[in-house]
Scaffold this motif. Sequence first.
Motif, PDB file in Angstrom:
ATOM      1  N   THR A   3      -9.629  -4.531  -5.546  1.00  0.00           N
ATOM      2  CA  THR A   3      -8.454  -3.622  -5.755  1.00  0.00           C
ATOM      3  C   THR A   3      -7.632  -3.471  -4.354  1.00  0.00           C
ATOM      4  O   THR A   3      -8.287  -3.518  -3.464  1.00  0.00           O
ATOM      5  N   THR A   5      -4.261  -0.991  -2.274  1.00  0.00           N
ATOM      6  CA  THR A   5      -3.413   0.014  -2.407  1.00  0.00           C
ATOM      7  C   THR A   5      -2.632   0.091  -1.221  1.00  0.00           C
ATOM      8  O   THR A   5      -2.886  -0.498  -0.162  1.00  0.00           O
ATOM      9  N   LYS A  45      -1.722  -1.694   3.776  1.00  0.00           N
ATOM     10  CA  LYS A  45      -2.391  -2.096   2.660  1.00  0.00           C
ATOM     11  C   LYS A  45      -3.829  -2.087   2.957  1.00  0.00           C
ATOM     12  O   LYS A  45      -4.398  -2.622   3.874  1.00  0.00           O
ATOM     13  N   ALA A  57      -8.077   5.790   0.811  1.00  0.00           N
ATOM     14  CA  ALA A  57      -7.052   6.250   0.789  1.00  0.00           C
ATOM     15  C   ALA A  57      -6.837   8.062   0.797  1.00  0.00           C
ATOM     16  O   ALA A  57      -5.890   8.254   1.477  1.00  0.00           O
TER      17      ALA A  57
END
Length: 329
Positions: A3, A5, A45, A57
């Motif tokens: 994934t 973010t 990113k 994050a």
Amino acid sequence: MQTKTVIDAGSLDDMQKLLGTFDENLNIIARELDISAAVEGVRLKITGEEENVALAARVLEGILKLIRGGEGVDKSRIAYCIELAREGNLDGIEQVMSNVVAISSRGKQIKCKTVGQKKYVDAIKNNTVVFGIGPAGTGKTYLAVCLAVSAFKGKQVEKIILTRPAVEAGEKLGFLPGDLQTKVDPYLRPLYDALQEMFGLEAYAKLMEKGLIEVAPLAYMRGRTLSNAFIILDEAQNTTCEQMKMFLTRMGEGSKVVVTGDVTQIDLPDGKRSGLKHAVSVLKNIEGIETVTLTAKDVVRHPLVTEIVRAYERDGSRRENSREERKKR
């Protein structure tokens, strides 16, 4: 599952501080959390496994909060943020950094750097007697001195008293040159240094001359009553049980006592029990007395110091387990 973010740094200046010199900060996070990252202007990113990306994050957002609060970011700070994030305790870092303990003579704000340090500072503020136990570099003595100076400047106490037992591995005072003061000064040097930083050299000298600051070996405390004073006993692992009892019973009206030490560095002769260990055990259920244990996570010196402390802790645990096994046989 892979994934990604996006983290928005908000400005190029904050992004630069976040990345570090030659992207050093980002490389540490990427390596430790097994993610990859790409910089696009003020946006970052992050790509990797879902759990790792979420953790990265949180770490990056936490570091950005520190940067926006005017805090510096180095390897040890990043490692600490990663550790807190893994524990699910990263929210605590912002509260820690916003807490000003004292202001030095040059106007520098002294703040806690770890959650453990904040717990220690809060304990000192809220209790009459506090035992601060932990390895070298955790700020036990320095923070206690800062709080003592803050209490003195705020007229909460009339005097600051700092003391240490004159016990060191392999040396005895009688073999050192000079008079008694000359002999004990090397043992008390860390206390002098912290006081001079907080008051400034000139103000410190005047307060010493007036007797409002007293730095003396533990033997000087016998027979006295210490009232309206902030009293710090440093290197308390090297007190005997009798010395510790003598010290604690010197406390008079309006005084606060902080006792610091590292129970892994006891220099007492074989067969002598540490007064610090004994006191913590005996006094643990008395209201107004609190013990705070700092760990390798709270070390704020060079990052290698943390690794050294942890190595010794592991060795100590192995030795303790071996002793327990031998007792069972």
